[in-house]
Design an enzyme around this catalytic site. Structure first.
Site, PDB file in Angstrom:
ATOM      1  N   ASP A 113       0.855  -1.190   0.000  1.00 59.31           N
ATOM      2  CA  ASP A 113       0.000   0.000   0.000  1.00 59.31           C
ATOM      3  C   ASP A 113       0.885   1.232   0.000  1.00 59.31           C
ATOM      4  O   ASP A 113       1.993   1.205   0.542  1.00 59.31           O
ATOM      5  CB  ASP A 113      -0.914   0.010   1.228  1.00 59.31           C
ATOM      6  CG  ASP A 113      -2.168   0.843   1.008  1.00 59.31           C
ATOM      7  OD1 ASP A 113      -3.263   0.252   0.872  1.00 59.31           O
ATOM      8  OD2 ASP A 113      -2.051   2.093   0.966  1.00 59.31           O
ATOM      9  N   ASP A 170       4.018   2.174  -4.052  1.00 61.49           N
ATOM     10  CA  ASP A 170       3.104   2.910  -4.929  1.00 61.49           C
ATOM     11  C   ASP A 170       3.035   2.135  -6.247  1.00 61.49           C
ATOM     12  O   ASP A 170       4.054   1.984  -6.933  1.00 61.49           O
ATOM     13  CB  ASP A 170       3.670   4.329  -5.133  1.00 61.49           C
ATOM     14  CG  ASP A 170       2.771   5.192  -6.001  1.00 61.49           C
ATOM     15  OD1 ASP A 170       1.897   4.648  -6.704  1.00 61.49           O
ATOM     16  OD2 ASP A 170       2.966   6.418  -5.989  1.00 61.49           O
ATOM     17  N   TYR A 206     -12.729   6.876 -14.326  1.00 58.07           N
ATOM     18  CA  TYR A 206     -12.841   5.563 -13.680  1.00 58.07           C
ATOM     19  C   TYR A 206     -13.330   4.514 -14.691  1.00 58.07           C
ATOM     20  O   TYR A 206     -12.800   3.403 -14.752  1.00 58.07           O
ATOM     21  CB  TYR A 206     -13.818   5.729 -12.525  1.00 58.07           C
ATOM     22  CG  TYR A 206     -13.822   4.650 -11.469  1.00 58.07           C
ATOM     23  CD1 TYR A 206     -12.760   4.505 -10.586  1.00 58.07           C
ATOM     24  CD2 TYR A 206     -14.922   3.812 -11.316  1.00 58.07           C
ATOM     25  CE1 TYR A 206     -12.794   3.547  -9.592  1.00 58.07           C
ATOM     26  CE2 TYR A 206     -14.964   2.856 -10.315  1.00 58.07           C
ATOM     27  CZ  TYR A 206     -13.895   2.724  -9.454  1.00 58.07           C
ATOM     28  OH  TYR A 206     -13.949   1.774  -8.466  1.00 58.07           O
ATOM     29  N   LYS A 220     -11.344   1.196 -15.770  1.00 55.88           N
ATOM     30  CA  LYS A 220     -11.880  -0.123 -15.381  1.00 55.88           C
ATOM     31  C   LYS A 220     -12.264  -0.960 -16.604  1.00 55.88           C
ATOM     32  O   LYS A 220     -12.126  -2.185 -16.574  1.00 55.88           O
ATOM     33  CB  LYS A 220     -13.060   0.052 -14.430  1.00 55.88           C
ATOM     34  CG  LYS A 220     -12.699   0.733 -13.084  1.00 55.88           C
ATOM     35  CD  LYS A 220     -11.672  -0.051 -12.284  1.00 55.88           C
ATOM     36  CE  LYS A 220     -11.528   0.485 -10.850  1.00 55.88           C
ATOM     37  NZ  LYS A 220     -10.536  -0.269 -10.065  1.00 55.88           N
ATOM     38  N   THR A 263     -16.700   1.301   1.782  1.00 51.82           N
ATOM     39  CA  THR A 263     -15.279   1.438   2.146  1.00 51.82           C
ATOM     40  C   THR A 263     -14.951   2.928   2.258  1.00 51.82           C
ATOM     41  O   THR A 263     -15.745   3.773   1.805  1.00 51.82           O
ATOM     42  CB  THR A 263     -14.344   0.852   1.063  1.00 51.82           C
ATOM     43  OG1 THR A 263     -14.419   1.692  -0.100  1.00 51.82           O
ATOM     44  CG2 THR A 263     -14.671  -0.578   0.705  1.00 51.82           C
TER      45      THR A 263
HETATM   46  N1  LIG Z   1     -15.744   1.120  -2.917  1.00 52.41           N
HETATM   47  C1  LIG Z   1     -16.441   0.927  -4.023  1.00 52.41           C
HETATM   48  O1  LIG Z   1     -17.615   1.308  -4.133  1.00 52.41           O
HETATM   49  C2  LIG Z   1     -15.830   0.197  -5.192  1.00 52.41           C
HETATM   50  C3  LIG Z   1     -16.695  -0.351  -6.158  1.00 52.41           C
HETATM   51  C4  LIG Z   1     -16.158  -1.055  -7.230  1.00 52.41           C
HETATM   52  C5  LIG Z   1     -14.789  -1.208  -7.332  1.00 52.41           C
HETATM   53  N2  LIG Z   1     -13.971  -0.655  -6.382  1.00 52.41           N
HETATM   54  C6  LIG Z   1     -12.531  -0.888  -6.538  1.00 52.41           C
HETATM   55  O2  LIG Z   1     -12.099  -1.724  -5.476  1.00 52.41           O
HETATM   56  C7  LIG Z   1     -10.710  -1.483  -5.210  1.00 52.41           C
HETATM   57  C8  LIG Z   1     -10.527  -1.214  -3.715  1.00 52.41           C
HETATM   58  O3  LIG Z   1     -11.213  -0.009  -3.393  1.00 52.41           O
HETATM   59  P1  LIG Z   1     -11.732   0.345  -1.925  1.00 52.41           P
HETATM   60  O4  LIG Z   1     -13.165   0.578  -2.039  1.00 52.41           O
HETATM   61  O5  LIG Z   1     -11.209  -0.626  -0.920  1.00 52.41           O
HETATM   62  O6  LIG Z   1     -10.993   1.774  -1.791  1.00 52.41           O
HETATM   63  P2  LIG Z   1     -10.258   2.462  -0.538  1.00 52.41           P
HETATM   64  O7  LIG Z   1     -10.002   3.873  -0.977  1.00 52.41           O
HETATM   65  O8  LIG Z   1     -11.069   2.246   0.668  1.00 52.41           O
HETATM   66  O9  LIG Z   1      -8.883   1.667  -0.437  1.00 52.41           O
HETATM   67  C9  LIG Z   1      -7.942   1.725  -1.489  1.00 52.41           C
HETATM   68  C10 LIG Z   1      -6.559   1.368  -0.975  1.00 52.41           C
HETATM   69  O10 LIG Z   1      -5.649   1.474  -2.077  1.00 52.41           O
HETATM   70  C11 LIG Z   1      -4.507   2.228  -1.660  1.00 52.41           C
HETATM   71  N3  LIG Z   1      -3.914   2.899  -2.816  1.00 52.41           N
HETATM   72  C12 LIG Z   1      -4.433   3.918  -3.546  1.00 52.41           C
HETATM   73  N4  LIG Z   1      -3.577   4.288  -4.503  1.00 52.41           N
HETATM   74  C13 LIG Z   1      -2.493   3.483  -4.398  1.00 52.41           C
HETATM   75  C14 LIG Z   1      -1.258   3.389  -5.092  1.00 52.41           C
HETATM   76  N5  LIG Z   1      -0.938   4.224  -6.104  1.00 52.41           N
HETATM   77  N6  LIG Z   1      -0.367   2.440  -4.714  1.00 52.41           N
HETATM   78  C15 LIG Z   1      -0.649   1.626  -3.674  1.00 52.41           C
HETATM   79  N7  LIG Z   1      -1.792   1.680  -2.959  1.00 52.41           N
HETATM   80  C16 LIG Z   1      -2.700   2.607  -3.316  1.00 52.41           C
HETATM   81  C17 LIG Z   1      -5.050   3.197  -0.608  1.00 52.41           C
HETATM   82  O11 LIG Z   1      -4.014   3.707   0.227  1.00 52.41           O
HETATM   83  C18 LIG Z   1      -6.056   2.314   0.121  1.00 52.41           C
HETATM   84  O12 LIG Z   1      -5.450   1.575   1.172  1.00 52.41           O
HETATM   85  C19 LIG Z   1     -10.322  -0.301  -6.102  1.00 52.41           C
HETATM   86  O13 LIG Z   1      -9.707  -0.785  -7.276  1.00 52.41           O
HETATM   87  C20 LIG Z   1     -11.655   0.340  -6.431  1.00 52.41           C
HETATM   88  O14 LIG Z   1     -11.614   1.063  -7.635  1.00 52.41           O
HETATM   89  C21 LIG Z   1     -14.466   0.043  -5.315  1.00 52.41           C
END
Ligand SMILES: NC(=O)c1ccc[n+]([C@@H]2O[C@H](COP(=O)([O-])OP(=O)(O)OC[C@H]3O[C@@H](n4cnc5c(N)ncnc54)[C@H](O)[C@@H]3O)[C@@H](O)[C@H]2O)c1
Length: 259
Positions: free
Chosen positions: A35, A64, A156, A160, A191
């Protein structure tokens, strides 16, 4: 005693990535959590501690996914520590909002860099290491916004949709290697990504509601829980059945794809 399997998860400090790590840890895996947050931060430390209570080893690495040197070092450290990488979940992602005609180059670049190119970079190293060992499961996290268009989410959606193309291409390239790669496309999930004023405004614009807070939004709009995604990710990472297909998209859509 059988050797413990290993799951590597990007974006593992919080949100869905944390839940996936816990699920694998509760089922006998050791985990690598990558992370961009500092492993010494309160949130990341709490995640590691929770995982360690299951008896699993948790290797927390600041990384990153937009930086090649970070990703190269991440996989080297994971391999040197555990000697195997059974499952990689390319989960880290970011979101931003804006109608297509309002977006700046910087906004577009940001989401493409993290969500699309970062996922490719994760898959690149996953494939390199899994090819050495002759097996593995790669799970890319896209979104239902990678299956249809969503107003104010052009950045996005572009990223995606691209992840699904990456998955399908890599699946072809890995045919016969013992490595499979699939995409999970969740709809909205509870989240930290959704617990911001800008996300609530996005939902208000989309639905015509006037929620003041994300708690109010959660009470009224259907959202998945993180465990819903973790169950599917774990099944994809471990089940015999999920080793029998590759290049597929699995929509966890709460029925939205029917609309
Ligand atoms: N939450 C939703 O509604 C949702 C829906 C569909 C898909 N997603 C996808 O699910 C995945 C997880 O999302 P989430 O909801 O847990 O989001 P979140 O923001 O709660 O967590 C994302 C995590 O990724 C880390 N991160 C961000 N950029 C980074 C980078 N450049 N390098 C390393 N780490 C990095 C952040 O520090 C965080 O810990 C993502 O790909 C998101 O697009 C989320």
């Amino acid at each position: 005693m059988a050797e413990r399997k290993v799951a590597l998860i990007t974006g593992g400090a919080m949100g869905q990535g944390k839940a996936h790590a816990l699920k694998f840890a509760q089922n006998g895996f050791d985990v690598v959590l990558a992370d961009m947050q500092d492993p010494e931060s309160d949130a990341f430390r709490a995640t590691v501690q929770e995982i360690e209570t299951t008896g699993a080893k948790a290797l927390a690495i600041k990384c990153d996914i937009t930086k090649d040197e970070d990703m190269s070092a991440l996989f080297t450290q994971a391999w040197d520590t555990f000697g195997r990488i059974d499952v990689v979940v390319a989960n880290a992602g970011v979101i931003n909002f804006g109608y297509t005609w309002e977006l700046t180059d910087a906004q577009v670049q940001k989401v493409i860099d993290v969500d699309l190119i970062g996922t490719w970079r994760t898959d690149k190293y996953a494939a390199l290491y899994m090819r050495k060992q002759g097996f593995g499961r790669i799970i890319n996290i896209a979104s239902t916004s990678g299956m249809y268009g969503t107003p104010q989410l052009a950045t996005y959606c572009m990223a995606k949709w691209g992840v699904r193309g990456l998955t399908k291409t890599l699946a072809q390239e890995l045919k016969g290697t013992g490595i499979v790669v699939n995409t999970v496309c969740p709809t909205k999930v509870k989240t930290p990504m959704c617990e911001t004023d800008s996300y609530v405004q996005f939902i208000n614009d989309l639905t015509g509601n006037h929620y003041q807070t994300w708690q109010e939004m959660y009470d009224s709009v259907p959202f998945l829980d993180v465990e819903d995604i973790s169950d599917m990710v774990y099944w994809l990472g471990t089940s015999r059945a999920a080793g029998k297909f590759s290049g597929r998209d699995l929509g966890l859509d709460l029925g939205t794809l029917q609309q």
